[in-house]
Design a protein around this motif. Structure first.
Motif, mmCIF file in Angstrom:
data_model
loop_
_atom_site.group_PDB
_atom_site.id
_atom_site.type_symbol
_atom_site.label_atom_id
_atom_site.label_comp_id
_atom_site.label_asym_id
_atom_site.label_seq_id
_atom_site.Cartn_x
_atom_site.Cartn_y
_atom_site.Cartn_z
ATOM 1 N N GLY A 158 48.665 43.509 47.117
ATOM 2 C CA GLY A 158 49.164 42.200 46.720
ATOM 3 C C GLY A 158 48.137 41.221 46.189
ATOM 4 N N ALA A 159 46.893 41.631 46.052
ATOM 5 C CA ALA A 159 45.884 40.718 45.500
ATOM 6 C C ALA A 159 46.227 40.407 44.044
ATOM 7 C CB ALA A 159 44.497 41.341 45.579
ATOM 8 N N LYS A 160 45.974 39.180 43.620
ATOM 9 C CA LYS A 160 46.351 38.762 42.269
ATOM 10 C C LYS A 160 45.148 38.543 41.356
ATOM 11 C CE LYS A 160 50.451 36.459 43.975
ATOM 12 N NZ LYS A 160 51.139 35.183 44.153
ATOM 13 N N TYR A 161 43.960 38.468 41.917
ATOM 14 C CA TYR A 161 42.779 38.162 41.122
ATOM 15 C C TYR A 161 41.701 39.203 41.358
ATOM 16 C CZ TYR A 161 45.226 33.786 40.640
ATOM 17 O OH TYR A 161 46.182 32.860 40.381
ATOM 18 N N ALA A 162 40.744 39.245 40.480
ATOM 19 C CA ALA A 162 39.717 40.285 40.492
ATOM 20 C C ALA A 162 38.694 40.118 41.614
ATOM 21 C CB ALA A 162 38.979 40.275 39.160
ATOM 22 N N GLU A 163 38.047 41.242 41.941
ATOM 23 C CA GLU A 163 36.820 41.229 42.738
ATOM 24 C C GLU A 163 35.664 41.234 41.742
ATOM 25 O OE1 GLU A 163 36.866 43.515 46.710
ATOM 26 O OE2 GLU A 163 37.898 44.770 45.250
ATOM 27 N N ILE A 164 34.611 40.495 42.053
ATOM 28 C CA ILE A 164 33.494 40.365 41.112
ATOM 29 C C ILE A 164 32.187 40.580 41.853
ATOM 30 C CG2 ILE A 164 32.292 38.833 39.512
ATOM 31 C CD1 ILE A 164 34.972 37.256 39.309
ATOM 32 N N ILE A 165 31.366 41.489 41.325
ATOM 33 C CA ILE A 165 29.992 41.648 41.819
ATOM 34 C C ILE A 165 29.069 41.064 40.764
ATOM 35 C CG2 ILE A 165 28.136 43.342 42.049
ATOM 36 C CD1 ILE A 165 29.779 44.950 43.834
ATOM 37 N N THR A 166 28.134 40.233 41.200
ATOM 38 C CA THR A 166 27.144 39.642 40.309
ATOM 39 C C THR A 166 25.754 40.009 40.813
ATOM 40 O OG1 THR A 166 28.624 37.767 39.927
ATOM 41 C CG2 THR A 166 26.329 37.493 39.263
ATOM 42 N N VAL A 167 24.918 40.506 39.927
ATOM 43 C CA VAL A 167 23.536 40.859 40.246
ATOM 44 C C VAL A 167 22.610 40.031 39.367
ATOM 45 C CG1 VAL A 167 21.818 42.703 40.373
ATOM 46 C CG2 VAL A 167 24.225 43.217 40.815
ATOM 47 N N THR A 168 21.635 39.374 39.958
ATOM 48 C CA THR A 168 20.679 38.562 39.203
ATOM 49 C C THR A 168 19.264 38.890 39.661
ATOM 50 O OG1 THR A 168 20.824 36.747 40.797
ATOM 51 C CG2 THR A 168 22.276 36.628 38.887
ATOM 52 N N GLY A 169 18.295 38.659 38.775
ATOM 53 C CA GLY A 169 16.917 38.878 39.171
ATOM 54 C C GLY A 169 15.968 38.889 38.005
ATOM 55 N N SER A 170 14.703 39.069 38.334
ATOM 56 C CA SER A 170 13.621 39.161 37.345
ATOM 57 C C SER A 170 12.703 40.295 37.748
ATOM 58 C CB SER A 170 12.813 37.864 37.315
ATOM 59 O OG SER A 170 13.594 36.792 36.887
#
Length: 127
Positions: free
Chosen positions: A111-123
């Motif tokens: 029943g979930a209506k919105y996405a799951e999001i993984i964000t990776v950041t770095g240098s």
């Protein structure tokens, strides 16, 4: 990424003074399981300087991400040569908080209506 087609990946990076700074994102709008037990991964935009492993920040906006964010201790290790997919890993609750592969997104399941999001950041320094 390789598996069922419920994910979309995007990313941006800039290279300056021998360093690459990047942000990458995986969005799962449908329930998705990784193609292998090694889980989902990213490829660095430029070859990393060899001889050391780099740790980047990873955050997961959980199910119905637009209505709340889960953050916690998480990390991605870059391969020493930057030429292969580096697996996304998060800290688990068992075995002394051992690292676990990210290999499933709920996406639109249950029943979930919105996405799951993984964000990776770095240098990191380039080769």
């Amino acid at each position: 990424m390789n598996g069922s087609d419920g994910t979309v990946g995007t990313g941006e990076y800039v290279e300056a003074n021998g360093l690459v700074t990047f942000t990458a994102q995986i969005v799962a709008q449908m329930e998705t399981t990784a193609a292998s037990s090694a889980g989902f991964g990213l490829t660095l935009p430029k070859r990393a300087k060899s001889g050391v492993r780099y740790v980047f920040s990873l955050s997961l906006d959980g199910r119905d991400a637009d209505h709340g964010i889960w953050t916690g201790v998480a990390q991605i290790y870059a391969g020493s040569d930057g030429s292969q997919i580096d697996r996304l890993r998060v800290t688990g609750t068992s075995n002394g908080a051992a690292l676990q592969n990210v290999n499933h997104f709920y996406g639109d399941a249950e029943g979930a209506k919105y996405a799951e999001i993984i964000t990776v950041t770095g240098s990191y320094p380039v080769a």
